[in-house]
Design an enzyme around this catalytic site. Structure first.
Site, mmCIF file in Angstrom:
data_model
loop_
_atom_site.group_PDB
_atom_site.id
_atom_site.type_symbol
_atom_site.label_atom_id
_atom_site.label_comp_id
_atom_site.label_asym_id
_atom_site.label_seq_id
_atom_site.Cartn_x
_atom_site.Cartn_y
_atom_site.Cartn_z
ATOM 1 N N TYR A 1 2.663 10.208 0.107
ATOM 2 C CA TYR A 1 3.808 9.711 0.852
ATOM 3 C C TYR A 1 5.120 10.125 0.172
ATOM 4 O O TYR A 1 5.564 9.518 -0.817
ATOM 5 C CB TYR A 1 3.752 8.188 0.979
ATOM 6 N N ASP B 1 0.838 -1.203 0.000
ATOM 7 C CA ASP B 1 0.000 0.000 0.000
ATOM 8 C C ASP B 1 0.872 1.251 0.000
ATOM 9 O O ASP B 1 1.857 1.344 0.731
ATOM 10 C CB ASP B 1 -0.893 0.015 1.240
ATOM 11 N N LYS C 1 -3.787 5.586 -3.862
ATOM 12 C CA LYS C 1 -4.893 6.464 -3.492
ATOM 13 C C LYS C 1 -5.009 7.653 -4.437
ATOM 14 O O LYS C 1 -4.074 7.960 -5.175
ATOM 15 C CB LYS C 1 -4.697 6.935 -2.044
ATOM 16 N N GLY D 1 2.584 4.386 17.351
ATOM 17 C CA GLY D 1 3.809 3.936 17.996
ATOM 18 C C GLY D 1 3.669 3.420 19.408
ATOM 19 O O GLY D 1 4.419 2.543 19.834
ATOM 20 N N PHE E 1 -0.762 0.335 15.766
ATOM 21 C CA PHE E 1 0.019 0.646 16.961
ATOM 22 C C PHE E 1 -0.262 2.065 17.454
ATOM 23 O O PHE E 1 0.448 2.582 18.314
ATOM 24 C CB PHE E 1 1.509 0.479 16.686
#
Length: 350
Positions: free
Chosen positions: A71, A66, A97, A250, A247
């Site tokens: 990005y 992905d 995207k 983080g 997460f």
């Protein structure tokens, strides 16, 4: 560098990575590779390591990659495209995207949010033409003639604030029509959205015909905001869910240590305290916090794949090692008894 001969062929998943939930004719691995860090998100990466990390993921059995134009303002797609040129196209599920396209010949400025990346500013554009332009640029950067999963990116309050309603209307009137056309033509296999808010997933799911949705951060061991409404709706409408941010930026990987991040910022005291309690329960059962975080997310039947970022082959190996470890059923019972996990949340079988 990874030997191309060791990489997956013809859709085969190597290694011990389990398969996720199939959708739209796609059979993803349970763990996907997240390309955001390859855009120089937190620091400058060298090209060899970036591409070797993608190849290591594929060699280990991950078959979904992905990325997004945002990005690194195209850098993540460039790096992934370069890495994928050594494998057969049909061995990889590519997800990217729309919602931004890159404007060549203009200064990027300092508001990209990335430490590095390419020198092109991003233009936010959810129109039909904007989505088609973004799609075409992604094809060129990735070096492919089709995309497997195409998502409308970041139509949420987190990104647009007071302009979110305007962006939602633009996306449904424009980008959604473009994605429908691309799907019907075969240029794209599955269409969806990628957002940070479960409420927006619900709105899009009720407004259009989507195959898949990527939700970041809102269904995790720490918080289950997507559990009451979105995830049941996804099952009802047969929308596959790609979980990201499992997460919570983080803290579920590092634990409740000073400086731990939550939602891309230093975690507030109440979050640190809750994570510390979860971590203590995990430790009492001999389970690492990120190990429990991944096992929990994988247990919901709506989840097709969990997308994890990595910047080295060693990080890929660490993530897959965590997924392979079993978690005792007593841990989930204790978390629920302590009020640290929603009672209705599905948990892994013993």
């Amino acid at each position: 560098m990874t030997n191309p001969a060791e990489l997956p062929r013809s859709g085969t998943i190597l290694g011990s990575v389990p398969r996720g939930r199939p959708f739209a004719g796609l059979a993803p691995s349970l763990i996907g590779f997240g390309g955001a860090p390859l855009g120089d998100l937190y620091g400058h990466l060298d090209e060899v390591t970036a591409q070797d990390t993608v190849r290591a993921a594929l060699a280990a059995g991950i078959n979904l990659v992905d990325t997004a134009p945002l990005y690194g303002h195209g850098l993540s797609e460039h790096r992934i495209g370069a890495a994928l040129r050594s494998v057969p196209r049909d061995s990889v599920i590519i997800s990217t995207k729309v919602g931004r396209w890159m404007q060549a010949g203009q200064p990027k400025g300092d508001g990209s949010g990335y430490a590095g990346g390419l020198p092109h500013p991003a233009v936010i554009d959810y129109s039909y033409d904007g989505a088609m332009r973004s799609f075409e640029q992604s094809l060129l950067r990735l070096g492919t003639d089709h995309i497997d999963i195409l998502l409308i990116h970041d139509v949420d309050i987190w990104t647009h604030g007071d302009r979110m309603e305007q962006r939602f209307t633009e996306a449904m009137d424009g980008a959604y029509r473009a994605l429908e056309k691309l799907r019907s033509s075969g240029a794209v296999k599955a269409i969806g959205v990628g957002v940070n808010e479960a409420e927006m997933c619900v709105r899009f799911a009720r407004a259009g015909d989507f195959d898949v949705m990527m939700l970041a951060g809102r269904y995790s061991l720490l918080e289950q905001g997507a559990l009451p409404e979105f995830l049941p709706l996804a099952l009802e409408k047969k929308i596959a869910v790609m979980l990201a941010g499992v997460f919570n930026s983080g803290i579920l990987a590092t634990g409740a240590k000073p400086g731990a991040f939550y939602n891309y910022k230093p975690a507030p005291p109440e979050v640190l305290a809750r994570v510390a309690r979860i971590e203590a329960v995990c430790a009492s059962h001999g389970v690492a916090l990120p190990q429990a975080a991944l096992a929990f997310c994988a247990a919901h039947p709506a989840v097709a794949t969990i997308v994890l970022g990595a910047v080295t082959p060693q990080e890929v190996a660490r993530n897959l090692d965590l997924v392979a470890r079993p978690v005792p059923a007593a841990l989930w019972r204790e978390l629920k008894a302590e009020g640290l996990l929603a009672e209705a949340a599905p948990v892994p079988a013993a």
